[in-house]
Scaffold this motif. Structure first.
Motif, PDB file in Angstrom:
ATOM      1  N   LYS A   1      46.325   5.619  27.137  1.00 39.92           N
ATOM      2  CA  LYS A   1      45.848   6.156  28.399  1.00 39.92           C
ATOM      3  C   LYS A   1      44.559   5.416  28.737  1.00 39.92           C
ATOM      4  O   LYS A   1      43.692   5.274  27.893  1.00 39.92           O
ATOM      5  CB  LYS A   1      45.578   7.654  28.251  1.00 39.92           C
ATOM      6  CG  LYS A   1      45.197   8.346  29.539  1.00 39.92           C
ATOM      7  CD  LYS A   1      44.876   9.806  29.310  1.00 39.92           C
ATOM      8  CE  LYS A   1      46.140  10.581  29.049  1.00 39.92           C
ATOM      9  NZ  LYS A   1      45.915  12.041  29.045  1.00 39.92           N
TER      10      LYS A   1
ATOM     11  N   THR B   1      41.315   4.859  31.594  1.00 34.58           N
ATOM     12  CA  THR B   1      40.556   5.452  32.693  1.00 34.58           C
ATOM     13  C   THR B   1      40.216   4.344  33.670  1.00 34.58           C
ATOM     14  O   THR B   1      39.703   3.296  33.281  1.00 34.58           O
ATOM     15  CB  THR B   1      39.274   6.118  32.160  1.00 34.58           C
ATOM     16  OG1 THR B   1      39.643   7.089  31.176  1.00 34.58           O
ATOM     17  CG2 THR B   1      38.505   6.793  33.279  1.00 34.58           C
TER      18      THR B   1
ATOM     19  N   ASN C   1      53.643   7.862  35.878  1.00 32.65           N
ATOM     20  CA  ASN C   1      52.453   8.601  36.279  1.00 32.65           C
ATOM     21  C   ASN C   1      52.676   9.337  37.603  1.00 32.65           C
ATOM     22  O   ASN C   1      51.734   9.863  38.183  1.00 32.65           O
ATOM     23  CB  ASN C   1      51.249   7.658  36.385  1.00 32.65           C
ATOM     24  CG  ASN C   1      50.799   7.183  35.025  1.00 32.65           C
ATOM     25  OD1 ASN C   1      50.152   7.906  34.292  1.00 32.65           O
ATOM     26  ND2 ASN C   1      51.169   5.961  34.668  1.00 32.65           N
TER      27      ASN C   1
ATOM     28  N   MET D   1      53.343   8.291  40.668  1.00 30.32           N
ATOM     29  CA  MET D   1      52.537   7.752  41.756  1.00 30.32           C
ATOM     30  C   MET D   1      53.450   7.338  42.903  1.00 30.32           C
ATOM     31  O   MET D   1      54.528   6.798  42.680  1.00 30.32           O
ATOM     32  CB  MET D   1      51.734   6.537  41.268  1.00 30.32           C
ATOM     33  CG  MET D   1      50.772   6.863  40.130  1.00 30.32           C
ATOM     34  SD  MET D   1      50.081   5.393  39.344  1.00 30.32           S
ATOM     35  CE  MET D   1      48.974   4.835  40.611  1.00 30.32           C
TER      36      MET D   1
ATOM     37  N   ILE E   1      45.052   3.395  43.038  1.00 31.88           N
ATOM     38  CA  ILE E   1      44.433   4.115  41.928  1.00 31.88           C
ATOM     39  C   ILE E   1      42.957   4.307  42.253  1.00 31.88           C
ATOM     40  O   ILE E   1      42.382   3.555  43.040  1.00 31.88           O
ATOM     41  CB  ILE E   1      44.609   3.368  40.579  1.00 31.88           C
ATOM     42  CG1 ILE E   1      44.108   1.928  40.675  1.00 31.88           C
ATOM     43  CG2 ILE E   1      46.037   3.434  40.113  1.00 31.88           C
ATOM     44  CD1 ILE E   1      44.179   1.164  39.362  1.00 31.88           C
ATOM     45  N   PHE E   2      42.360   5.320  41.647  1.00 33.52           N
ATOM     46  CA  PHE E   2      40.988   5.683  41.985  1.00 33.52           C
ATOM     47  C   PHE E   2      40.121   5.733  40.732  1.00 33.52           C
ATOM     48  O   PHE E   2      40.599   6.103  39.660  1.00 33.52           O
ATOM     49  CB  PHE E   2      40.969   7.042  42.694  1.00 33.52           C
ATOM     50  CG  PHE E   2      41.804   7.069  43.935  1.00 33.52           C
ATOM     51  CD1 PHE E   2      41.320   6.555  45.124  1.00 33.52           C
ATOM     52  CD2 PHE E   2      43.095   7.583  43.908  1.00 33.52           C
ATOM     53  CE1 PHE E   2      42.096   6.556  46.270  1.00 33.52           C
ATOM     54  CE2 PHE E   2      43.883   7.593  45.046  1.00 33.52           C
ATOM     55  CZ  PHE E   2      43.382   7.078  46.233  1.00 33.52           C
TER      56      PHE E   2
ATOM     57  N   GLU F   1      40.311   8.162  37.437  1.00 32.56           N
ATOM     58  CA  GLU F   1      41.685   8.607  37.217  1.00 32.56           C
ATOM     59  C   GLU F   1      42.181   8.076  35.865  1.00 32.56           C
ATOM     60  O   GLU F   1      41.840   6.965  35.470  1.00 32.56           O
ATOM     61  CB  GLU F   1      42.554   8.054  38.357  1.00 32.56           C
ATOM     62  CG  GLU F   1      43.985   8.471  38.328  1.00 32.56           C
ATOM     63  CD  GLU F   1      44.766   7.911  39.521  1.00 32.56           C
ATOM     64  OE1 GLU F   1      45.922   8.305  39.654  1.00 32.56           O
ATOM     65  OE2 GLU F   1      44.229   7.083  40.296  1.00 32.56           O
ATOM     66  N   GLU F   2      42.973   8.859  35.156  1.00 31.20           N
ATOM     67  CA  GLU F   2      43.545   8.419  33.892  1.00 31.20           C
ATOM     68  C   GLU F   2      45.031   8.179  34.084  1.00 31.20           C
ATOM     69  O   GLU F   2      45.729   9.017  34.656  1.00 31.20           O
ATOM     70  CB  GLU F   2      43.337   9.473  32.797  1.00 31.20           C
ATOM     71  CG  GLU F   2      41.912   9.580  32.328  1.00 31.20           C
ATOM     72  CD  GLU F   2      41.761  10.531  31.154  1.00 31.20           C
ATOM     73  OE1 GLU F   2      42.602  11.439  30.981  1.00 31.20           O
ATOM     74  OE2 GLU F   2      40.796  10.360  30.403  1.00 31.20           O
ATOM     75  N   ILE F   3      45.505   7.025  33.625  1.00 27.45           N
ATOM     76  CA  ILE F   3      46.925   6.705  33.724  1.00 27.45           C
ATOM     77  C   ILE F   3      47.431   6.250  32.360  1.00 27.45           C
ATOM     78  O   ILE F   3      46.678   5.744  31.536  1.00 27.45           O
ATOM     79  CB  ILE F   3      47.215   5.621  34.781  1.00 27.45           C
ATOM     80  CG1 ILE F   3      46.476   4.320  34.446  1.00 27.45           C
ATOM     81  CG2 ILE F   3      46.887   6.106  36.180  1.00 27.45           C
ATOM     82  CD1 ILE F   3      46.879   3.139  35.321  1.00 27.45           C
TER      83      ILE F   3
END
Length: 108
Positions: free
Chosen positions: A39, A41, A74, A76, A81-82, A85-87
């Motif tokens: 994961k 960030t 995720n 989406m 993505i921001f 945010e964790e992906i």
């Protein structure tokens, strides 16, 4: 009912035991996707394509496949993505733990 049990007790017991073992094993060996992959960030200026390039030595996907995988897993809708945010990305935890990041020294 007792006659039925006496006639088929071994078969019924075997079926119940088999089902119980199957259920127990499925819970025991069910692995969570978050446990298999890392994961990350998101930082300011990150993009899915940039993250794909950054981890390119740790996955065997093309950039397009990588972005598609990340979007799908995720949940989406688009490539946006921001920061913060964790992906989850398709890089195995085992692969990422064996790599070392080196800090670069400022040039003269």
């Amino acid at each position: 009912m007792k006659k039925l049990w006496n006639q088929y007790s071994y078969a019924i017991t075997l079926i119940l035991l088999s089902c119980s073992i199957a259920i127990i094993l499925s819970f025991q060996y069910h692995s969570n996707e978050e446990d298999q992959f890392i994961k990350v960030t998101i930082s300011e200026g990150d993009s899915l394509w940039g993250i794909s390039d950054q981890y390119s030595t740790q996955h065997s996907l093309t950039n397009k496949e990588f972005v598609g995988w990340v979007k799908k897993h995720n949940k989406m809708v688009n490539d946006q993505i921001f920061p913060g945010e964790e992906i989850i990305i398709p890089v195995s935890k085992d692969d990422s733990s064996s790599t070392t990041e080196l800090a670069s020294a400022p040039g003269n």
